[in-house]
Design an enzyme around this catalytic site. Structure first.
Site, PDB file in Angstrom:
ATOM      1  N   LYS A 191      -0.820 -13.088   8.326  1.00  0.00           N
ATOM      2  CA  LYS A 191       0.464 -12.664   7.748  1.00  0.00           C
ATOM      3  C   LYS A 191       0.676 -11.159   7.969  1.00  0.00           C
ATOM      4  O   LYS A 191      -0.270 -10.439   8.311  1.00  0.00           O
ATOM      5  CB  LYS A 191       0.488 -12.993   6.255  1.00  0.00           C
ATOM      6  CG  LYS A 191      -0.569 -12.263   5.443  1.00  0.00           C
ATOM      7  CD  LYS A 191      -0.653 -12.822   4.015  1.00  0.00           C
ATOM      8  CE  LYS A 191      -1.730 -12.098   3.222  1.00  0.00           C
ATOM      9  NZ  LYS A 191      -2.007 -12.772   1.936  1.00  0.00           N
ATOM     10  N   ARG A 196       0.949 -16.550 -10.017  1.00  0.00           N
ATOM     11  CA  ARG A 196       1.849 -16.046  -8.980  1.00  0.00           C
ATOM     12  C   ARG A 196       2.623 -17.222  -8.403  1.00  0.00           C
ATOM     13  O   ARG A 196       3.827 -17.318  -8.591  1.00  0.00           O
ATOM     14  CB  ARG A 196       1.024 -15.315  -7.916  1.00  0.00           C
ATOM     15  CG  ARG A 196       1.835 -14.477  -6.976  1.00  0.00           C
ATOM     16  CD  ARG A 196       0.967 -13.626  -6.062  1.00  0.00           C
ATOM     17  NE  ARG A 196       0.243 -14.406  -5.063  1.00  0.00           N
ATOM     18  CZ  ARG A 196      -0.448 -13.853  -4.059  1.00  0.00           C
ATOM     19  NH1 ARG A 196      -0.517 -12.533  -3.944  1.00  0.00           N
ATOM     20  NH2 ARG A 196      -1.085 -14.598  -3.185  1.00  0.00           N
ATOM     21  N   MET A 201       9.703  12.118   8.906  1.00  0.00           N
ATOM     22  CA  MET A 201       9.901  10.708   9.224  1.00  0.00           C
ATOM     23  C   MET A 201       9.205  10.350  10.538  1.00  0.00           C
ATOM     24  O   MET A 201       8.566   9.311  10.651  1.00  0.00           O
ATOM     25  CB  MET A 201      11.395  10.386   9.321  1.00  0.00           C
ATOM     26  CG  MET A 201      11.660   8.900   9.518  1.00  0.00           C
ATOM     27  SD  MET A 201      13.413   8.512   9.678  1.00  0.00           S
ATOM     28  CE  MET A 201      14.001   8.886   8.042  1.00  0.00           C
ATOM     29  N   TYR A 232       9.754  20.899   6.944  1.00  0.00           N
ATOM     30  CA  TYR A 232      10.791  20.799   5.925  1.00  0.00           C
ATOM     31  C   TYR A 232      10.389  21.506   4.643  1.00  0.00           C
ATOM     32  O   TYR A 232       9.230  21.463   4.243  1.00  0.00           O
ATOM     33  CB  TYR A 232      11.070  19.326   5.610  1.00  0.00           C
ATOM     34  CG  TYR A 232      11.846  18.609   6.689  1.00  0.00           C
ATOM     35  CD1 TYR A 232      13.039  19.129   7.186  1.00  0.00           C
ATOM     36  CD2 TYR A 232      11.382  17.396   7.198  1.00  0.00           C
ATOM     37  CE1 TYR A 232      13.759  18.455   8.167  1.00  0.00           C
ATOM     38  CE2 TYR A 232      12.096  16.705   8.177  1.00  0.00           C
ATOM     39  CZ  TYR A 232      13.283  17.254   8.653  1.00  0.00           C
ATOM     40  OH  TYR A 232      13.985  16.588   9.611  1.00  0.00           O
TER      41      TYR A 232
HETATM   42  C1  LIG Z   1      -3.463 -12.841   1.797  1.00  0.00           C
HETATM   43  C2  LIG Z   1      -4.119 -14.084   1.312  1.00  0.00           C
HETATM   44  C3  LIG Z   1      -5.441 -14.403   1.693  1.00  0.00           C
HETATM   45  C4  LIG Z   1      -6.312 -13.449   2.470  1.00  0.00           C
HETATM   46  O1  LIG Z   1      -6.916 -12.524   1.591  1.00  0.00           O
HETATM   47  P1  LIG Z   1      -7.969 -11.423   2.099  1.00  0.00           P
HETATM   48  O2  LIG Z   1      -8.386 -10.748   0.859  1.00  0.00           O
HETATM   49  O3  LIG Z   1      -7.219 -10.526   3.025  1.00  0.00           O
HETATM   50  O4  LIG Z   1      -9.052 -12.159   2.796  1.00  0.00           O
HETATM   51  C5  LIG Z   1      -5.933 -15.637   1.311  1.00  0.00           C
HETATM   52  N1  LIG Z   1      -5.194 -16.496   0.580  1.00  0.00           N
HETATM   53  C6  LIG Z   1      -3.935 -16.211   0.161  1.00  0.00           C
HETATM   54  C7  LIG Z   1      -3.196 -17.195  -0.666  1.00  0.00           C
HETATM   55  C8  LIG Z   1      -3.363 -14.993   0.502  1.00  0.00           C
HETATM   56  O5  LIG Z   1      -2.123 -14.706   0.076  1.00  0.00           O
END
Ligand SMILES: *Cc1c(COP(=O)(O)O)cnc(C)c1O
Length: 365
Positions: free
Chosen positions: A37, A134, A311, A262
């Site tokens: 991700k 969550r 920036m 700046y």
């Molecule tokens: C991001 C995530 C992971 C990975 O977690 P790490 O600590 O980076 O290994 C695993 N499971 C879920 C549901 C996540 O959102």
């Protein structure tokens, strides 16, 4: 075509090393889901997925468009979408992505779509909330989920999963053990009433390290692949994967009393040589690194960031460094530098990595 001279070199061999490090820790039959991700933690999810596609069992992304990008790059590995929305479900089907159905609202919307096109055994995943609060179903929802599942042959639960709230923090061990046991109970209830056994998975990177007894059928490794373990000792066993580099655009000689940047934040007390580097907060460097808090490496020497982070640029003090315009500048190339930047930026390595912006050219080496 991205020809920005500020580049993130992604070390493919380091990622493979890290994957193998975790493989060796796990039971041989435990499957691995690589979390890619957020552009592969700030790198490039497509390039990471191409590197890992025959070496892991699953990929996970947070959002549907991240999964689509992988499919468009011809990645055929199963992809779990951790946080889909109702609006995304049609694309999920179109791109053969596997949704996490975390609420009845989403579940029903998916079944309704499925009805229109008659699917058979389409793989879905069900998430339980065991304490993170969550996403996910609660225990009391299980009978209704099972009833719903028994009424359809269009979907098949590929896995049941949950997520730990404090897997990295051994002070929260009791809480975590309780989450593990909640998850086991939910899974047992499922297994009792379904005539097949979906895979189970719970652990993220620090979960693998601290609670290996809870690896079930699969683990979800994110940050570990990218070089960060649960503590310094473990991180030392892992290899750094993200190397952020730039070059010197211009060198200035500043007279005493002149200022740099700046708000004239840096005032020269003596004759000072500065280098301007094409990386700024829009590339992912926190403004907290300005005003002598952060450093970069030029020809193996530390150059302090002076004045405010702009920036698109930073200015560094090179008074004592032998260097010319065009020389390489290292923002970070090991975990210690990434950790230091995170500490100074008052954040964690996850954020430092994922902040590296789209503007930075990503190259898999
Ligand atoms: C991001 C995530 C992971 C990975 O977690 P790490 O600590 O980076 O290994 C695993 N499971 C879920 C549901 C996540 O959102």
């Amino acid at each position: 075509m991205n020809n920005h001279v500020t580049v993130l070199e992604i070390d493919g061999n380091a990622i493979l090393h890290n994957l193998n490090y975790f493989k060796k820790k796990l039971n041989p039959e435990t499957k691995i889901l690589a979390v890619v991700k957020a552009f592969g933690y700030g790198s490039d999810a497509v390039q990471i997925a191409k590197l890992l596609k025959n070496k892991v069992d699953y990929f996970a992304v947070a959002y549907t468009n991240e999964g689509i990008a992988l499919r468009e790059a011809d990645i055929k590995t199963p992809i779990l979408v951790l946080h889909p929305q109702i609006q995304n479900l049609q694309s999920i089907l179109d791109y053969k992505l596997e949704p996490n159905l975390y609420s009845f609202k989403l579940f029903k919307a998916f079944l309704k779509l499925a009805d229109n096109i008659t699917l058979k055994n389409y793989p879905i995943h069900i998430k339980f909330n065991t304490g993170l609060n969550r996403l996910g179903f609660s225990h009391k929802d299980i009978p209704k989920i099972i009833t719903t599942l028994k009424e359809t042959t269009q979907i098949k639960v590929q896995s049941l999963f949950s997520h730990l709230a404090a897997s990295e923090d051994l002070k929260e061990k009791d809480f975590t053990i309780n989450q593990i046991s909640n998850f086991k109970q939910a899974a047992q209830q499922f297994y009792k009433y379904l005539d097949y056994e979906p895979m189970l998975h719970l652990l993220n990177t620090s979960g693998v390290v601290n609670y290996p007894q809870a690896q079930f059928n699969m683990v979800r490794i994110g940050i570990g692949l990218y070089g960060f373990g649960n503590d310094e000792e473990e991180t030392n066993q892992l290899k750094n994967t993200h190397n952020l580099k730039s070059i010197i655009s211009q060198i200035h000689s500043i007279n005493p009393g002149e200022t740099v940047g700046y708000n004239r934040a840096f005032v020269a007390k003596q004759q000072t040589k500065t280098a301007t580097i094409p990386i700024g907060h829009a590339d992912g460097l926190s403004r907290k690194l300005g005003n002598k808090k952060g450093i970069v490496l030029i020809n193996n020497q530390k150059a302090t960031i002076i004045g405010n982070v702009c920036m698109d640029m930073i200015m560094v003090d090179i008074t004592k460094i032998e260097c010319v315009e065009g020389d390489e500048v290292i923002i970070f190339n090991n975990q210690e530098m990434i950790q230091n930047i995170s500490d100074t930026s008052e954040t964690i390595t996850y954020e430092t990595l994922t902040q590296i912006s789209h503007r930075v050219h990503k190259i898999l080496k």
